[in-house]
Design a protein around this motif. Structure first.
Motif, PDB file in Angstrom:
ATOM      1  N   THR A  67       0.830  -1.203   0.000  1.00 59.92           N
ATOM      2  CA  THR A  67       0.000   0.000   0.000  1.00 59.92           C
ATOM      3  C   THR A  67       0.863   1.250   0.000  1.00 59.92           C
ATOM      4  N   GLU A  68       1.865   1.277   0.874  1.00 54.57           N
ATOM      5  CA  GLU A  68       2.768   2.425   0.939  1.00 54.57           C
ATOM      6  C   GLU A  68       3.465   2.652  -0.397  1.00 54.57           C
ATOM      7  N   SER A  69       3.908   1.570  -1.033  1.00 55.62           N
ATOM      8  CA  SER A  69       4.610   1.687  -2.308  1.00 55.62           C
ATOM      9  C   SER A  69       3.710   2.302  -3.380  1.00 55.62           C
ATOM     10  N   TYR A  70       2.463   1.829  -3.465  1.00 61.47           N
ATOM     11  CA  TYR A  70       1.536   2.372  -4.468  1.00 61.47           C
ATOM     12  C   TYR A  70       1.266   3.853  -4.215  1.00 61.47           C
ATOM     13  N   LEU A  71       1.055   4.227  -2.962  1.00 60.71           N
ATOM     14  CA  LEU A  71       0.744   5.625  -2.645  1.00 60.71           C
ATOM     15  C   LEU A  71       1.927   6.534  -2.932  1.00 60.71           C
ATOM     16  N   LEU A  72       3.123   6.063  -2.644  1.00 60.94           N
ATOM     17  CA  LEU A  72       4.312   6.865  -2.950  1.00 60.94           C
ATOM     18  C   LEU A  72       4.489   7.033  -4.459  1.00 60.94           C
ATOM     19  N   GLN A  73       4.129   5.994  -5.226  1.00 61.32           N
ATOM     20  CA  GLN A  73       4.196   6.129  -6.693  1.00 61.32           C
ATOM     21  C   GLN A  73       3.225   7.196  -7.181  1.00 61.32           C
ATOM     22  N   ILE A  74       2.041   7.234  -6.572  1.00 62.93           N
ATOM     23  CA  ILE A  74       1.058   8.262  -6.962  1.00 62.93           C
ATOM     24  C   ILE A  74       1.602   9.646  -6.658  1.00 62.93           C
ATOM     25  N   ILE A  75       2.146   9.807  -5.467  1.00 64.44           N
ATOM     26  CA  ILE A  75       2.666  11.121  -5.047  1.00 64.44           C
ATOM     27  C   ILE A  75       3.766  11.587  -5.991  1.00 64.44           C
ATOM     28  N   GLU A  76       4.688  10.697  -6.342  1.00 67.44           N
ATOM     29  CA  GLU A  76       5.778  11.067  -7.251  1.00 67.44           C
ATOM     30  C   GLU A  76       5.237  11.399  -8.637  1.00 67.44           C
ATOM     31  N   LEU A  77       4.275  10.602  -9.110  1.00 67.93           N
ATOM     32  CA  LEU A  77       3.671  10.844 -10.426  1.00 67.93           C
ATOM     33  C   LEU A  77       2.987  12.213 -10.454  1.00 67.93           C
ATOM     34  N   CYS A  78       2.299  12.550  -9.360  1.00 65.11           N
ATOM     35  CA  CYS A  78       1.569  13.814  -9.321  1.00 65.11           C
ATOM     36  C   CYS A  78       2.514  15.011  -9.195  1.00 65.11           C
ATOM     37  N   ARG A  79       3.618  14.832  -8.515  1.00 59.48           N
ATOM     38  CA  ARG A  79       4.587  15.924  -8.419  1.00 59.48           C
ATOM     39  C   ARG A  79       5.189  16.271  -9.775  1.00 59.48           C
ATOM     40  N   LEU A  80       5.209  15.283 -10.669  1.00 58.49           N
ATOM     41  CA  LEU A  80       5.728  15.520 -12.017  1.00 58.49           C
ATOM     42  C   LEU A  80       4.664  16.073 -12.958  1.00 58.49           C
ATOM     43  N   ASN A  81       3.420  16.034 -12.516  1.00 57.29           N
ATOM     44  CA  ASN A  81       2.303  16.500 -13.359  1.00 57.29           C
ATOM     45  C   ASN A  81       1.391  17.354 -12.486  1.00 57.29           C
ATOM     46  N   GLN A  82       1.566  18.672 -12.547  1.00 54.48           N
ATOM     47  CA  GLN A  82       0.899  19.566 -11.605  1.00 54.48           C
ATOM     48  C   GLN A  82      -0.471  20.067 -12.077  1.00 54.48           C
ATOM     49  N   ALA A  83      -1.148  19.314 -12.906  1.00 55.71           N
ATOM     50  CA  ALA A  83      -2.503  19.689 -13.311  1.00 55.71           C
ATOM     51  C   ALA A  83      -3.432  19.635 -12.098  1.00 55.71           C
ATOM     52  N   PRO A  84      -4.515  20.441 -12.067  1.00 59.56           N
ATOM     53  CA  PRO A  84      -5.417  20.453 -10.900  1.00 59.56           C
ATOM     54  C   PRO A  84      -5.943  19.056 -10.515  1.00 59.56           C
ATOM     55  N   ALA A  85      -6.304  18.254 -11.496  1.00 63.21           N
ATOM     56  CA  ALA A  85      -6.792  16.916 -11.190  1.00 63.21           C
ATOM     57  C   ALA A  85      -5.717  16.079 -10.525  1.00 63.21           C
ATOM     58  N   MET A  86      -4.465  16.269 -10.942  1.00 60.82           N
ATOM     59  CA  MET A  86      -3.369  15.508 -10.347  1.00 60.82           C
ATOM     60  C   MET A  86      -3.083  15.994  -8.924  1.00 60.82           C
ATOM     61  N   MET A  87      -3.285  17.280  -8.667  1.00 60.41           N
ATOM     62  CA  MET A  87      -3.094  17.803  -7.310  1.00 60.41           C
ATOM     63  C   MET A  87      -4.081  17.125  -6.349  1.00 60.41           C
ATOM     64  N   TRP A  88      -5.286  16.920  -6.806  1.00 58.39           N
ATOM     65  CA  TRP A  88      -6.278  16.253  -5.958  1.00 58.39           C
ATOM     66  C   TRP A  88      -5.898  14.784  -5.735  1.00 58.39           C
ATOM     67  N   ARG A  89      -5.426  14.122  -6.773  1.00 56.48           N
ATOM     68  CA  ARG A  89      -4.981  12.728  -6.604  1.00 56.48           C
ATOM     69  C   ARG A  89      -3.839  12.650  -5.577  1.00 56.48           C
ATOM     70  N   GLN A  90      -2.947  13.637  -5.618  1.00 51.21           N
ATOM     71  CA  GLN A  90      -1.833  13.666  -4.668  1.00 51.21           C
ATOM     72  C   GLN A  90      -2.356  13.884  -3.249  1.00 51.21           C
ATOM     73  N   THR A  91      -3.330  14.775  -3.122  1.00 47.73           N
ATOM     74  CA  THR A  91      -3.931  15.029  -1.805  1.00 47.73           C
ATOM     75  C   THR A  91      -4.531  13.760  -1.224  1.00 47.73           C
ATOM     76  N   VAL A  92      -5.283  13.039  -2.044  1.00 49.78           N
ATOM     77  CA  VAL A  92      -5.914  11.795  -1.598  1.00 49.78           C
ATOM     78  C   VAL A  92      -4.853  10.775  -1.194  1.00 49.78           C
ATOM     79  N   ALA A  93      -3.788  10.677  -1.989  1.00 50.44           N
ATOM     80  CA  ALA A  93      -2.727   9.704  -1.690  1.00 50.44           C
ATOM     81  C   ALA A  93      -2.039  10.037  -0.369  1.00 50.44           C
ATOM     82  N   LEU A  94      -1.745  11.330  -0.130  1.00 48.29           N
ATOM     83  CA  LEU A  94      -1.109  11.718   1.126  1.00 48.29           C
ATOM     84  C   LEU A  94      -2.012  11.423   2.318  1.00 48.29           C
ATOM     85  N   ASN A  95      -3.290  11.702   2.163  1.00 45.86           N
ATOM     86  CA  ASN A  95      -4.240  11.428   3.235  1.00 45.86           C
ATOM     87  C   ASN A  95      -4.299   9.929   3.550  1.00 45.86           C
ATOM     88  N   ASN A  96      -4.353   9.098   2.496  1.00 45.99           N
ATOM     89  CA  ASN A  96      -4.390   7.648   2.703  1.00 45.99           C
ATOM     90  C   ASN A  96      -3.071   7.126   3.272  1.00 45.99           C
TER      91      ASN A  96
END
Length: 777
Positions: free
Chosen positions: A577-606
């Motif tokens: 679980t930690e590995s998947y969430l960290l992959q999301i966070i890294e992916l979103c940091r490379l793509n700063q579109a508003p939708a990706m910012m929300w995905r990053q927020t959800v991943a950090l919360n989880n």
């Protein structure tokens, strides 16, 4: 009729010309029912002298209403059907004899027009019993006043004609309708000849009823009137086989209540007023095996019974298909049943032998359809699901739902579709195979169907209070989703369409519709929470992840990684679980579109939840702080609910259960304000577990009871199972062991039914009676 060794009909059993012609037809059936066209080609060279023979000439030789036959033609037909010379000689002698009897006024048998009853007739006990009982009951009634009409309809090859013939013979053998039996093949679906003209049929019937040719009226209405008059008060049975439609047979019905009419058609006959409709389905498994055994021999079938079951399954339990397959097997004594089973893996095209085949039979129904119906038939053949609705069929065809519904009803009337539930249509397996063989799948049609499922699933998820997919699907097809208006409708749609959704995802992946694959997989997120189905969910998310990566779609990739994180979290594989969430966070940091910012927020919360469970409390706080910092303003209300709930969970894992109850109640109030029913219900479960750890049994019992009530209201099987588990634990802690075991048993039943990991927890409780702690959601 009598049979000679080897199943050959015996021409010597014929008492008149009509019976002789009937036996000639039976000889053709024995030879594999070659088409009249191919038979004419064989007959011509056998004539003396050889000459070209028209198929119509051969057809006429098999008409039981004929007054005379060409002896040379009969002999050539018998030879062409494969009879040896001694047998040909017997047919010649009998043909001369019945012509002689007709000239001298011998037994003419003009009223005995029924075709022969097949020795291989099998099954249909329920239909036979019902239809024969209806005919007898009417005749035994004190004051019958209407003619009895039984209409037998069904798909091509299902055995309508043989059932009608068998019923007719059963009735006549029992002494009913002994005066007159008339039969005609109306050629409603004949490959070589047009449908029979009702006026010409009436003329033939009147001739058979003894009306001189010069006295038969010219108009159809007058002929129908004379026909009804001749059958008044007569015990007559009229068999109208292979009707094209109701109009073709309407004038062929007598008026006398002493008569019975049997009509068969592959088209719906519901328009015949007062008719007893019998919709004939395919054989049951036992009937199918019995027919195979009757043709090829019971010993042969019993020796390879499992293979026999494979054969009838490959034949779709369709009587004609079984008959064709069995005839091939009978002609190959060296074959094992396994040899035939291998051959039948070739599909509907492999069901052909001795001039008979299933595909041409289906062709007759298909080619008679209007062009729009033919197109919809082909497209629906490639619909990924087991069944479909007018809405999804309209998406496939790119037409209005109303038009699709009309065409589907036409296909239903033609028995090219089946309907087991109102509003849903399906194919028989062999008909689906035939439809798919007509054309390759249309990529655009598959894309339209998949788009319809994506759009409807998104609307359903909205009603189930699930977060939407941030990126709208590119709508290039003008597809409209199904109109759903309530939570209950949305969940019912998911439950009904779940099997089709699985098939659509696999088909979309096969045809490289990558943007649709991951969106379809994401649409199943709500079902994961309500129905679990984790194994399948994980497979589809993995498929969606591959599709998103192939398409270079970072948002899709983030969504699918989130799905895998949730699945591994539910199975307590926290490192994954930690590995998947960290992959999301890294992916979103490379793509700063508003939708990706929300995905990053959800991943950090989880991620904070995972760190709490792992007792990495500082990391949990850091993840929550970063999530709050980057959370988009328009999403803060939803994120606040989740964050407060996660803070409550942190207190739970630290052992401060009083604080946990306080924050879970605060989170619940926020969920209530946000209109998130699922969040409100889930909070009751968390409050119940925290209260139980505090030994607050009254509070725990109230929480779990409310949890169960709410779970039933939102129809969540996951929550219902966990609520029963919590109630059982609470009851056991207060020494109400009998009630606790009942609750645990209910929990085990529900959770095992959906494959939830806590089913094992319930089983352990039942085995040991001990309560071991488990975690909040």
């Amino acid at each position: 009729m009598d049979k000679q060794p080897g199943g050959l009909p015996d021409p010597g059993s014929a008492d008149d010309l009509a019976e002789f012609i009937g036996l000639l037809g039976e000889l053709r059936a024995w030879a594999g029912s070659p088409s009249y066209r191919s038979l004419a080609q064989r007959v011509g060279p056998l004539m003396r002298p050889p000459r070209t023979v028209s198929p119509f000439t051969v057809v006429d030789a098999f008409k039981t209403e004929r007054r005379r036959l060409d002896l040379d033609l009969v002999v050539a037909i018998v030879r062409a059907l494969g009879a040896d010379e001694p047998t040909v000689g017997r047919w010649r002698e009998t043909c001369i004899k019945v012509h002689s009897l007709a000239k001298t006024g011998g037994p003419v048998g003009v009223f005995r027009q029924l075709p022969s009853d097949l020795a291989t007739f099998t099954g249909r006990r329920e239909e036979l019993s019902r239809l024969i009982a209806a005919a007898k009951q009417h005749r035994d009634a004190d004051h019958p006043n209407t003619v009895v009409i039984s209409a037998i309809e069904g798909m091509a090859g299902v055995g309508k004609t043989q059932l009608a013939i068998h019923i007719a013979h059963e009735l006549v053998r029992a002494g009913h309708f002994a005066d007159i039996q008339l039969h005609v093949n109306l050629r409603g679906f004949d490959p070589e000849l047009p449908p029979a003209d009702p006026s010409a049929v009436l003329e033939a019937f009147l001739r058979q009823l003894g009306v001189p040719a010069q006295q038969i009226p010219a108009s159809q209405d007058e002929r129908a009137g004379m026909y009804r008059d001749r059958l008044r008060d007569r015990n007559a049975l009229i068999l109208l086989d292979n009707a094209a439609d109701e109009e073709q047979v309407r004038d062929l019905f007598p008026a006398s209540p002493s008569c019975l009419v049997l009509v068969t058609s592959r088209r719906s006959l519901a328009g015949i007023e007062g008719a007893d409709l019998c919709r004939l389905d395919v054989f049951t498994s036992d009937e199918a095996i019995a027919m195979l055994a009757r043709i090829v021999g019971p010993d042969r079938v019993e020796a390879e019974r499992p293979i026999a079951e494979q054969i009838v399954q490959a034949c779709g339990h369709v009587p004609l298909a079984i008959s064709i397959a069995a005839a091939r097997l009978r002609s190959r004594p060296a074959w094992k049943l396994a040899d035939l089973a291998r051959l039948l893996r070739g599909g509907v095209g492999a069901l052909a032998f001795g001039g008979r085949a299933l595909t041409p039979v289906f062709d007759l129904s298909y080619l008679g359809l209007p062009k729009p119906a033919r197109r919809l038939f082909r497209l629906c053949g490639w619909h990924p699901g087991d069944d479909f609705t007018a809405d999804s069929a309209a998406a496939a065809a790119g037409c209005a739902v109303e038009e699709a519904e009309q065409l589907l009803e036409l296909l239903l009337d033609e028995h090219l579709l089946q309907q087991r539930e109102s509003g849903r249509y399906e194919f028989h397996d062999l008909v689906r195979a035939y439809a798919r063989g007509l054309a390759e799948p249309e990529q655009s049609a598959l894309a339209r169907v998949a788009t319809w499922y994506v759009l409807t699933a998104q609307d359903a998820n909205h009603l189930l209070e699930q977060p939407p997919i941030e990126a709208e699907i590119e709508q290039t097809y003008g597809v409209e989703s199904l109109s759903l208006t309530t939570y209950e409708e949305a969940l019912a749609w998911f439950d009904i369409e779940y099997g089709n959704l699985r098939a659509v995802i696999d088909t979309a992946a096969e045809h490289k519709l990558y943007a649709l694959v991951w969106r379809l997989a994401a649409s199943l997120h709500s079902l994961r929470g309500l129905r679990y189905r984790m194994t399948e969910y994980t497979r589809f998310v993995e498929l969606g992840l591959d599709s998103a990566r192939i398409a270079g779609d970072p948002l899709g990739e983030a969504w699918m990684l989130h799905g895998l994180a949730r699945a591994s979290r539910d199975e307590e594989r926290l490192e994954e679980t930690e590995s998947y969430l960290l992959q999301i966070i890294e992916l979103c940091r490379l793509n700063q579109a508003p939708a990706m910012m929300w995905r990053q927020t959800v991943a950090l919360n989880n991620l904070s939840v995972v760190y709490n469970i792992l007792r990495r409390y500082d990391d949990a706080v850091a993840s929550l702080e970063e999530a709050l910092r980057i959370c988009p303003e328009d999403r803060r209300t939803r994120m606040e609910c989740s964050m407060v709930s996660n803070i409550a969970a942190a207190h739970f894992y630290r052992g401060d259960h009083a604080k946990a109850v306080e924050f879970f109640r605060h989170a619940q109030a926020l969920y209530q304000q946000a209109g998130d029913r699922r969040g409100v219900v889930a909070s009751w479960g968390d409050i119940g577990l925290s209260s139980l750890r505090l030994a607050d049994h009254d509070g725990a019992f109230e929480a779990f009871t409310t949890y169960l009530k709410g779970a039933r209201e939102i129809d969540s099987l996951v929550f219902q199972g966990l609520a029963h588990l919590g109630l059982g634990d609470t009851l056991a802690d207060t020494n109400r062991i009998g009630e606790a075991r009942a609750a645990w048993k209910e929990a085990e039943s529900i959770l095992a039914g959906i494959g939830h990991r806590n089913a094992e927890v319930a089983r352990e409780r039942l085995a040991t009676g001990r309560v071991e702690p488990y975690t909040v959601s």
